[in-house]
Design a protein around this motif. Sequence first.
Motif, PDB file in Angstrom:
ATOM      1  N   PRO A   1       3.499  -0.168   3.148  1.00 12.30           N
ATOM      2  CA  PRO A   1       3.590   0.545   1.877  1.00 12.30           C
ATOM      3  C   PRO A   1       2.335   1.390   1.630  1.00 12.30           C
ATOM      4  O   PRO A   1       1.227   0.955   1.943  1.00 12.30           O
ATOM      5  N   LYS A   2       2.530   2.576   1.076  1.00 14.72           N
ATOM      6  CA  LYS A   2       1.428   3.465   0.672  1.00 14.72           C
ATOM      7  C   LYS A   2       0.638   4.045   1.841  1.00 14.72           C
ATOM      8  O   LYS A   2      -0.505   4.470   1.660  1.00 14.72           O
TER       9      LYS A   2
ATOM     10  N   THR B   1       9.577   1.740   5.938  1.00 22.04           N
ATOM     11  CA  THR B   1       8.483   0.864   5.528  1.00 22.04           C
ATOM     12  C   THR B   1       8.445  -0.366   6.413  1.00 22.04           C
ATOM     13  O   THR B   1       9.324  -1.226   6.346  1.00 22.04           O
ATOM     14  N   GLU B   2       7.422  -0.431   7.247  1.00 22.38           N
ATOM     15  CA  GLU B   2       7.244  -1.530   8.189  1.00 22.38           C
ATOM     16  C   GLU B   2       7.312  -2.875   7.474  1.00 22.38           C
ATOM     17  O   GLU B   2       6.690  -3.060   6.424  1.00 22.38           O
ATOM     18  N   GLY B   3       8.021  -3.800   8.051  1.00 18.60           N
ATOM     19  CA  GLY B   3       8.031  -5.158   7.509  1.00 18.60           C
ATOM     20  C   GLY B   3       9.131  -5.425   6.509  1.00 18.60           C
ATOM     21  O   GLY B   3       9.240  -6.532   5.994  1.00 18.60           O
ATOM     22  N   THR B   4       9.965  -4.452   6.221  1.00 19.84           N
ATOM     23  CA  THR B   4      11.055  -4.721   5.276  1.00 19.84           C
ATOM     24  C   THR B   4      12.354  -5.061   5.999  1.00 19.84           C
ATOM     25  O   THR B   4      13.297  -5.517   5.368  1.00 19.84           O
ATOM     26  N   ALA B   5      12.400  -4.838   7.296  1.00 22.19           N
ATOM     27  CA  ALA B   5      13.562  -5.270   8.082  1.00 22.19           C
ATOM     28  C   ALA B   5      13.085  -6.315   9.080  1.00 22.19           C
ATOM     29  O   ALA B   5      11.892  -6.527   9.264  1.00 22.19           O
TER      30      ALA B   5
END
Lengths: 231, 231, 231, 231, 231, 231
Positions: F31-32, F177-181
């Motif tokens: 994120p961001k 966004t890395e880490g949301t899947a």
Amino acid sequence: MAKIKTGIPGLDEKIDNGFPEGSVIMVYGPPKCGKTIFSTQFFYSGLQEEEPGLYAITGLPLKQLKNMMRELGISPTQYEEKGSVFYIDLFSVQSGRAEDAVDTEIVRNVLPREMTEFMIAFSDGLKKICHNALRVRVVLDGLTEFVEINPEVLKRATKILIAKNKYANATMFLTYTEGTADPRTETLFKSMVDGSIHLDGKGKLVIESMPMTPCPIELNYRITKKGIIVR
Amino acid sequence: MAKIKTGIPGLDEKIDNGFPEGSVIMVYGPPKCGKTIFSTQFFYSGLQEEEPGLYAITGLPLKQLKNMMRELGISPTQYEEKGSVFYIDLFSVQSGRAEDAVDTEIVRNVLPREMTEFMIAFSDGLKKICHNALRVRVVLDGLTEFVEINPEVLKRATKILIAKNKYANATMFLTYTEGTADPRTETLFKSMVDGSIHLDGKGKLVIESMPMTPCPIELNYRITKKGIIVR
Amino acid sequence: MAKIKTGIPGLDEKIDNGFPEGSVIMVYGPPKCGKTIFSTQFFYSGLQEEEPGLYAITGLPLKQLKNMMRELGISPTQYEEKGSVFYIDLFSVQSGRAEDAVDTEIVRNVLPREMTEFMIAFSDGLKKICHNALRVRVVLDGLTEFVEINPEVLKRATKILIAKNKYANATMFLTYTEGTADPRTETLFKSMVDGSIHLDGKGKLVIESMPMTPCPIELNYRITKKGIIVR
Amino acid sequence: MAKIKTGIPGLDEKIDNGFPEGSVIMVYGPPKCGKTIFSTQFFYSGLQEEEPGLYAITGLPLKQLKNMMRELGISPTQYEEKGSVFYIDLFSVQSGRAEDAVDTEIVRNVLPREMTEFMIAFSDGLKKICHNALRVRVVLDGLTEFVEINPEVLKRATKILIAKNKYANATMFLTYTEGTADPRTETLFKSMVDGSIHLDGKGKLVIESMPMTPCPIELNYRITKKGIIVR
Amino acid sequence: MAKIKTGIPGLDEKIDNGFPEGSVIMVYGPPKCGKTIFSTQFFYSGLQEEEPGLYAITGLPLKQLKNMMRELGISPTQYEEKGSVFYIDLFSVQSGRAEDAVDTEIVRNVLPREMTEFMIAFSDGLKKICHNALRVRVVLDGLTEFVEINPEVLKRATKILIAKNKYANATMFLTYTEGTADPRTETLFKSMVDGSIHLDGKGKLVIESMPMTPCPIELNYRITKKGIIVR
Amino acid sequence: MAKIKTGIPGLDEKIDNGFPEGSVIMVYGPPKCGKTIFSTQFFYSGLQEEEPGLYAITGLPLKQLKNMMRELGISPTQYEEKGSVFYIDLFSVQSGRAEDAVDTEIVRNVLPREMTEFMIAFSDGLKKICHNALRVRVVLDGLTEFVEINPEVLKRATKILIAKNKYANATMFLTYTEGTADPRTETLFKSMVDGSIHLDGKGKLVIESMPMTPCPIELNYRITKKGIIVR
């Protein structure tokens, strides 16, 4: 044991003149490691040896696969005209536009989730190319697509293919994107095939198993403009 | 305790002359570690000792298993003619083509998911080979196929086999591909069998448990053209 | 607090003369660590002290359990004749053959998934052996079988047993194969019992908890031809 | 902020004279770490201060809890006669035998899965003991039992209790067996209560949180024949 | 970019005079790290600046929240009378007792699982406090409650709030208890908000992201009798 | 192979003059990390080169996206007037207020869970901007929104887009966004796209794969008031 050429410069001599005829070989590794390039080399190498081939493609449209072949200097056109090539395009029909997925004499478009239709297309294609052929090659590029749909169905399908192998004297070539299935399914794949080759995407190629060949064999590979080369 | 030969050169002397008669032995390890080769040696060793055998094969067609035996110099033909051999082929019928899976006097084709049919085939086969035999051997090569279908069913089936063991004086030999079940099921397997042997695919054989034998015993093994040899 | 003998040479003196009467003790560890051997020693030790016993066996047929006892020099025959022994065989009935699982005055055959029937057999058995007895012993060898069926049911059943404990003055002995349930269930077991003992299968015995005894106590054990010995 | 005594010798002075009145305190740790002993000391300490108490027990029968109290030198009998004690036994009714779980004026037997009945018993009990009392104590020993049934229900129930707290001026004491719920639920518990105390089963007691008290506070504890002592 | 005060002594100067107006800020950390204290300081700071506020509380009754404010020296009474405060109490109605959850002109009681009712209450409250206000503040303390019910619903709701933000010129303040959702949902939260601040419960405050501010910024914090102070 | 400009100062020269025309590029990170900023630069760079663009936004309202562009000095207004821009706003319609999500000639509002409607909007938009254009750009910012709804649907949709690519000569730009899947889905994404770029949120940009370019290429990036700059 009869051997067939792998199509990869430098690889045949490492594994006693190629893959065992009638075997099932899996090539796997991370995204972009060269699985499809390997597949096209294997496929084309067979055509050059008068071994008809069936190529089932799941990750990109057949049209793009052919562009890729062309860029590698591979031209299956003459073999297509001789009737020794058959394609199953499992990608294009997903676009939902009929004009993107037109069946021809040598091309069949199938949705990957329609396993039965795929099996029929596969049988039809095999029948066509096997006509008068001593040996044939089958490329299933790649397993990943099917894993997502139903691992159990995939396994059964792979076994059907293996069983048909013996009948049609076909050598099967499978690709699989490492990390898209769970570890147990990956182990199962390795258990089901006769030989497995790992490409790490960074230049290392490991022959993890190969019938009648002491393994593992660690090699280096490079993706050139003409395809994969092994040193 | 009576002992029976393992069929592996060099192994019997390490475990007090072989496997305990009537025991259940599991051989497990990664893909291509030599489980099926071990199985055929165990199976054939029994035939040579006048111990009839039942061989249930799940991972490849019976035809291919026999080719493999032939390449190892193992020829069960004479024992087949004497009626002391029975095969259950759980692979071929999956091809969907009737001509690939024809039942004979000594071969039964069954789908692995039809556990009841398998049990009937197993009982029939055991009845046939047990006739007039003092000892029989049972090979279930391998468990992996069944694990995928239903671990609970598998466990129950294995227990039925163990129970039948006592009745038929059979020694059971199971194979299992490490990593295809979850760790709890693997522990359960080890808990259910009387002895377990691990092949690591790299030359190390460990006897993890064996009735009345202090374990573990670490040994080396090699896969030769004549099969597995232990040093 | 009254104590009862454990039946393991060398163990009683380490824990203030044995297990607390009326307690629930769990022995657990990996496959083949000696849980059933411990169970038979605990069971037989009670018989010798005029403490009737109920033995519920899940992992092998009662017949094989008795063979095992005989090999260890344990002979419950005279106590069986006196009516101070009751067996529940949860294994044999799984073979599906009626002749393998015949009920007698002191043997009840039950399927492990028929928890209600097991509870009835358990009550019946307890009633029989409790007649005129001051103390009784109950062996449930082992929990693993039930865990697989329904952990919640198992927990409730164990509580029923514990409740009946107080009523019948019974000491309960449970075995469990480490690693066949999830860690939370294992913690729950330890939470439910009064004492737990771990056998690591490699010679180390740890008394992890025991009422009114400072724990842990680390000991060594050996499996001899006469059973487990603690040093 | 008014404080109430913890009942543990040596603990009150470490946390500014005891637990905050009306707060919710959780004591947790591995099996056999002393949670129930702590609970009875907290409970009895209240009775001695003219603070009526409600004790809900899930892990053992009320009868055994009382035996345990008696061994610790705790005798709630006189307070029971005065009507300032109420018990909810969530264990005994599980035995299935009516005579093991008889309701009285001050004892209610409830199945842990009957959350509604438990809530009614809880309300009834609270009403009874709150009569004319300035402060009351509520022990829920322990949460583990409910976690297994339905964490969501438990959470809602705990909130109802907390809400009732304010109304009845009750201080709530919860126990929980570490490791029987998933880490998220454990975090949630810590989030829901006002203070949490960890017993590690090896002599270390940590006050992880306590209203208006800088935490953590690391202390040592010992389980003696008179109960837990903190140094 | 306009800035609004955080309400935390020492914090505004570290982030260029406060939070960006109209942004969504998340404060998260382990249980008892100070999230609610931070929330009340943020909320009250707005009231003092003539910025009306909506406070939605899920983890404790509004009554207890107000007690807590009072202990911190925060008195929103005068602002309540002016109509610039609105509360949504998502806790008290869970007690099931009507008298614990009475709606007033400025208090609405809602069950956390009734997301639609919450949204209506939220809209109503926002409409009330926005009347004639240039800026408003919204506190949702905290997300954890909603995560458990339905992460998807929560996400949608949070987006609705963010969308309403622009319309009402509101700055939103969210709290979340670390470890009560899975890591993917935590990542998603950080992705959805404009800024996130972590309190570790041990004195370290990290501004992980903040619009137009280079991050991370590591600071120390202390919980005093007057609330959180940053150094 | 024709190349198109990335819009990021300093990046084009590292990858042989830009992205391959017609390729699918994924930019991902925590994120961001700057994904949306990168997207707007890519998008605007196309407009400046007379390459019409379609921008689908999921994580914030189109209005806020435009504010963000304006702050970066990006002004698509003139291109909007020429009809070479099309927006799909998948955020605003979630507010539930009709006035927040008004469709115009160049803006379509769609709910992310209405994949079919999104596909129609996508086709419509593509048709509009493709008119008379040699090349177009498509930004899907970002995948995360869709992953949550249905990974399988997403995958199929992405393939449709890729197929349409060839037809419309579009280059596609995806953010994630890395880490949301889960890791398998992330691997699948990398497998499906032609090139992937990772931003770590701390100044490191890695080109993990790019057609016809040896990878990985490790670079540094900085987010300035004018957008991302690569060194």
